[in-house]
Design an enzyme around this catalytic site. Structure first.
Site, PDB file in Angstrom:
ATOM      1  N   GLY A 227       0.817  -1.203   0.000  1.00 16.22           N
ATOM      2  CA  GLY A 227       0.000   0.000   0.000  1.00 16.22           C
ATOM      3  C   GLY A 227       0.849   1.251   0.000  1.00 16.22           C
ATOM      4  O   GLY A 227       0.336   2.356   0.160  1.00 16.22           O
ATOM      5  N   GLU A 268       5.022  -6.731   0.554  1.00 16.67           N
ATOM      6  CA  GLU A 268       4.773  -7.175  -0.826  1.00 16.67           C
ATOM      7  C   GLU A 268       4.349  -6.003  -1.697  1.00 16.67           C
ATOM      8  O   GLU A 268       3.204  -5.923  -2.119  1.00 16.67           O
ATOM      9  CB  GLU A 268       3.734  -8.296  -0.836  1.00 16.67           C
ATOM     10  CG  GLU A 268       2.562  -7.984   0.050  1.00 16.67           C
ATOM     11  CD  GLU A 268       1.641  -9.158   0.286  1.00 16.67           C
ATOM     12  OE1 GLU A 268       2.117 -10.282   0.365  1.00 16.67           O
ATOM     13  OE2 GLU A 268       0.434  -8.908   0.394  1.00 16.67           O
ATOM     14  N   PRO A 269       5.293  -5.118  -1.986  1.00 15.50           N
ATOM     15  CA  PRO A 269       4.977  -3.933  -2.773  1.00 15.50           C
ATOM     16  C   PRO A 269       4.809  -4.230  -4.261  1.00 15.50           C
ATOM     17  O   PRO A 269       5.536  -5.067  -4.813  1.00 15.50           O
ATOM     18  CB  PRO A 269       6.203  -3.045  -2.556  1.00 15.50           C
ATOM     19  CG  PRO A 269       7.316  -3.994  -2.282  1.00 15.50           C
ATOM     20  CD  PRO A 269       6.703  -5.170  -1.562  1.00 15.50           C
ATOM     21  N   GLY A 270       3.842  -3.581  -4.862  1.00 14.98           N
ATOM     22  CA  GLY A 270       3.706  -3.614  -6.316  1.00 14.98           C
ATOM     23  C   GLY A 270       4.007  -2.234  -6.863  1.00 14.98           C
ATOM     24  O   GLY A 270       5.073  -1.958  -7.412  1.00 14.98           O
ATOM     25  N   ARG A 307      -6.669   3.146 -15.815  1.00  9.69           N
ATOM     26  CA  ARG A 307      -6.684   3.714 -14.464  1.00  9.69           C
ATOM     27  C   ARG A 307      -7.413   5.058 -14.355  1.00  9.69           C
ATOM     28  O   ARG A 307      -8.163   5.281 -13.399  1.00  9.69           O
ATOM     29  CB  ARG A 307      -5.265   3.833 -13.899  1.00  9.69           C
ATOM     30  CG  ARG A 307      -4.563   2.484 -13.768  1.00  9.69           C
ATOM     31  CD  ARG A 307      -3.220   2.579 -13.056  1.00  9.69           C
ATOM     32  NE  ARG A 307      -3.379   2.764 -11.634  1.00  9.69           N
ATOM     33  CZ  ARG A 307      -3.251   3.915 -10.997  1.00  9.69           C
ATOM     34  NH1 ARG A 307      -2.909   5.002 -11.663  1.00  9.69           N
ATOM     35  NH2 ARG A 307      -3.445   3.990  -9.712  1.00  9.69           N
ATOM     36  N   TYR A 311     -10.332   4.317 -11.855  1.00  9.99           N
ATOM     37  CA  TYR A 311     -10.046   4.797 -10.493  1.00  9.99           C
ATOM     38  C   TYR A 311     -10.020   6.317 -10.391  1.00  9.99           C
ATOM     39  O   TYR A 311      -9.575   6.840  -9.362  1.00  9.99           O
ATOM     40  CB  TYR A 311      -8.637   4.349 -10.068  1.00  9.99           C
ATOM     41  CG  TYR A 311      -8.355   2.886 -10.002  1.00  9.99           C
ATOM     42  CD1 TYR A 311      -9.191   2.018  -9.306  1.00  9.99           C
ATOM     43  CD2 TYR A 311      -7.207   2.370 -10.586  1.00  9.99           C
ATOM     44  CE1 TYR A 311      -8.883   0.670  -9.221  1.00  9.99           C
ATOM     45  CE2 TYR A 311      -6.891   1.021 -10.498  1.00  9.99           C
ATOM     46  CZ  TYR A 311      -7.738   0.179  -9.818  1.00  9.99           C
ATOM     47  OH  TYR A 311      -7.428  -1.150  -9.729  1.00  9.99           O
ATOM     48  N   CYS A 337     -14.702   3.776 -28.603  1.00  4.60           N
ATOM     49  CA  CYS A 337     -16.034   4.309 -28.846  1.00  4.60           C
ATOM     50  C   CYS A 337     -16.906   4.255 -27.598  1.00  4.60           C
ATOM     51  O   CYS A 337     -17.936   3.579 -27.547  1.00  4.60           O
ATOM     52  CB  CYS A 337     -16.651   3.610 -30.044  1.00  4.60           C
ATOM     53  SG  CYS A 337     -15.807   4.206 -31.515  1.00  4.60           S
ATOM     54  N   GLU A 338     -16.427   4.861 -26.560  1.00  2.98           N
ATOM     55  CA  GLU A 338     -17.198   5.303 -25.412  1.00  2.98           C
ATOM     56  C   GLU A 338     -16.294   6.307 -24.707  1.00  2.98           C
ATOM     57  O   GLU A 338     -15.140   6.452 -25.108  1.00  2.98           O
ATOM     58  CB  GLU A 338     -17.619   4.149 -24.499  1.00  2.98           C
ATOM     59  CG  GLU A 338     -16.498   3.382 -23.883  1.00  2.98           C
ATOM     60  CD  GLU A 338     -17.042   2.141 -23.182  1.00  2.98           C
ATOM     61  OE1 GLU A 338     -17.216   2.204 -21.963  1.00  2.98           O
ATOM     62  OE2 GLU A 338     -17.306   1.139 -23.866  1.00  2.98           O
ATOM     63  N   TYR A 365      -0.143  -1.425 -12.813  1.00  9.95           N
ATOM     64  CA  TYR A 365      -1.575  -1.551 -13.139  1.00  9.95           C
ATOM     65  C   TYR A 365      -1.924  -0.827 -14.433  1.00  9.95           C
ATOM     66  O   TYR A 365      -3.016  -0.264 -14.567  1.00  9.95           O
ATOM     67  CB  TYR A 365      -2.448  -1.069 -11.969  1.00  9.95           C
ATOM     68  CG  TYR A 365      -2.057  -1.748 -10.682  1.00  9.95           C
ATOM     69  CD1 TYR A 365      -2.335  -3.094 -10.484  1.00  9.95           C
ATOM     70  CD2 TYR A 365      -1.357  -1.072  -9.687  1.00  9.95           C
ATOM     71  CE1 TYR A 365      -1.932  -3.743  -9.339  1.00  9.95           C
ATOM     72  CE2 TYR A 365      -0.950  -1.714  -8.530  1.00  9.95           C
ATOM     73  CZ  TYR A 365      -1.241  -3.053  -8.361  1.00  9.95           C
ATOM     74  OH  TYR A 365      -0.837  -3.695  -7.229  1.00  9.95           O
TER      75      TYR A 365
HETATM   76  C1  LIG Z   1      -2.192  -5.950  -5.036  1.00 12.24           C
HETATM   77  C2  LIG Z   1      -1.583  -6.495  -3.844  1.00 12.24           C
HETATM   78  C3  LIG Z   1      -0.393  -5.948  -3.340  1.00 12.24           C
HETATM   79  C4  LIG Z   1       0.300  -4.771  -3.960  1.00 12.24           C
HETATM   80  O1  LIG Z   1      -0.303  -3.547  -3.681  1.00 12.24           O
HETATM   81  P1  LIG Z   1       0.394  -2.194  -4.157  1.00 12.24           P
HETATM   82  O2  LIG Z   1      -0.497  -1.117  -3.731  1.00 12.24           O
HETATM   83  O3  LIG Z   1       0.560  -2.271  -5.640  1.00 12.24           O
HETATM   84  O4  LIG Z   1       1.730  -2.130  -3.511  1.00 12.24           O
HETATM   85  C5  LIG Z   1       0.160  -6.555  -2.243  1.00 12.24           C
HETATM   86  N1  LIG Z   1      -0.427  -7.602  -1.643  1.00 12.24           N
HETATM   87  C6  LIG Z   1      -1.569  -8.146  -2.100  1.00 12.24           C
HETATM   88  C7  LIG Z   1      -2.154  -9.325  -1.417  1.00 12.24           C
HETATM   89  C8  LIG Z   1      -2.187  -7.611  -3.216  1.00 12.24           C
HETATM   90  O5  LIG Z   1      -3.333  -8.142  -3.650  1.00 12.24           O
END
Ligand SMILES: *Cc1c(COP(=O)(O)O)cnc(C)c1O
Length: 434
Positions: A227, A268-270, A307, A311, A337-338, A365
């Protein structure tokens, strides 16, 4: 909270005009140096005996990105069995992969178990299912701490009304099942949502998990999810990683003492790892003045980057063909086309047809949510590192769109597969090489 004035400049080594010339547009470009910077930043922020950063690969699942993150030292967080398989192909060991599904079938759980990865349990029936298995496997348990956090409702996944995890209030049931089936709980997990600005939210969540952890004596790790927020706008507040690092390390080390053993702290960063590495390059198809608005129409749409529409996300946009041009207010829209508005009343350098626009924060994303809507091709992807650009995904072709379609004639009752005329395919390809 960290107050920043974010600059949104392209790193040296990423030359959008040259890349678009070489690979054509629309094009996703990822700067490996930024992924590396972000990984090191997080890795250095925590002073704990053992730290693991599992890359949440749903953010950007290209195998070359997975491999690069593995080489940097990351583990992997997967949400589907397909992501697990990609992770294994990228060279991750099963033990370096944690599978965090949400509401999947037992059949998919079995497939993940067979691949040997760690399993993060998201509901009580699943915990019981695993308990009843003959071959015992350890599990991680995803707790929902009932903290409402996150940038918006779609990404706020730790609240009381959220579908994710096992409710904090259902802990007695967890304990019953764990005792009844002698399940080894190797980890406790929470992930309260994306885009959390406030360090205290992480600390609150951690407090709940660490207190609970005292009741599970066989733990190896505590996974505090992700997060971490990055800047999408010039004055966006972001997660203060250094403050979080100091406070969380202190709390976690205190916990390890009380627990009597050093556990591994996991995140677990994305988004934090890949968002800022990405640029989405699009060409301007049309500049259109209506009685109300000045539009820039680009050769892309919600099919490539959803996005903003999904969002209300803000992506900084620069006209890289005219970076010093006088700024005007534009609406940037796609060709779908929307209504697919990327930006409204946005101040952008004076733009003409053929110019190249760069969307920032296009690493997380973005491609991973792309589709073929309107029967358009998904873009190519390029990874830049040490001054070299690597094509890591080819642009799609008409053949890709037709690949799994089966043409039947329901009126005549035949199922004869009639491939499209090759002449059409040739034409498409020529069109593309232009
Ligand atoms: C999507 C997700 C993340 C990554 O979240 P970010 O906001 O991209 O860092 C981490 N853990 C779990 C379980 C997720 O589903």
């Amino acid at each position: 909270m960290e107050k920043v004035t974010h600059k949104f400049e392209l790193n040296e080594g990423v030359n959008p005009l040259a890349l678009a010339e070489k690979y054509d547009a629309p094009l996703y470009v990822y700067d490996g140096a930024i992924i590396e910077r972000q990984f090191n930043r997080l890795n250095n922020a925590f002073k704990v005996p053992k730290l693991i950063l599992n890359y949440a690969c749903k953010a950007l699942t290209n195998i070359s990105i997975l491999k690069f993150l593995r080489q940097l030292g990351a583990g992997l967080d997967c949400v589907s069995v397909q992501e697990i398989k990609m992770g294994l192909l990228a060279g991750f060991q099963p033990s370096e992969i944690i599978y965090t599904p949400s509401g999947v079938s037992f059949a998919e759980i079995d497939a993940a178990i067979a691949l040997g990865v760690r399993i993060n349990v998201d509901n009580l029936p699943l915990l019981e299912y695993i308990g009843q298995k003959e071959a015992k496997i350890p599990v991680c348990i995803r707790i929902n701490p009932h903290i409402k956090a996150g940038g918006n409702d779609k990404i706020s996944v730790g609240s009381v009304n959220s579908k994710f995890g096992i409710s904090y209030q259902q802990i007695p049931y967890i304990k019953q099942l764990v005792a009844a089936y002698a399940i080894k709980v190797e980890g406790l997990h929470m992930h309260t949502g994306s885009d959390i600005k406030d360090v205290d939210v992480f600390l609150q969540g951690a407090e709940i998990l660490l207190n609970l952890a005292m009741d599970f004596p066989e733990l190896d790790f505590i996974d505090l999810g992700s997060g971490f927020k990055v800047a999408y706008k010039t004055d966006d507040k972001i997660t203060d990683i250094d403050e979080l690092g100091v406070k969380m390390s202190e709390r976690f080390n205190r916990f390890c003492q009380a627990y009597g053993r050093d556990l591994t702290l996991v995140f677990e960063p994305g988004k934090f790892l890949v968002s800022e590495s990405g640029y989405f390059l699009v060409r301007v198809n049309v500049v259109k003045q209506t009685t109300a608005k000045l539009f820039i129409g680009v050769d892309s749409g919600l099919n490539h980057l959803i996005r903003p529409m999904f969002y209300d996300a803000h992506h900084h946009i620069v006209n890289v063909s005219n970076p010093k041009g006088e700024k005007k207010l534009y609406d940037v829209v796609g060709y779908i086309c929307e209504t697919d508005t990327f930006a409204e009343n946005r101040s952008i350098e004076a733009t003409k047809v053929g110019d190249l626009l760069a969307f920032f924060n296009a690493g997380a994303y973005c491609f991973s949510m792309a589709s073929n809507y309107n029967s358009r091709f998904r873009p190519a992807e390029v990874l830049v590192y040490n001054g070299v650009d690597y094509l890591v995904r080819k642009r799609e072709t008409f053949e890709d769109l037709m690949l799994n379609q089966i043409e039947v004639d329901v009126i005549r009752g035949t199922d004869k597969l009639e491939l499209p005329e090759l002449a059409i395919l040739d034409l498409e390809q020529k069109e593309h090489k232009k």
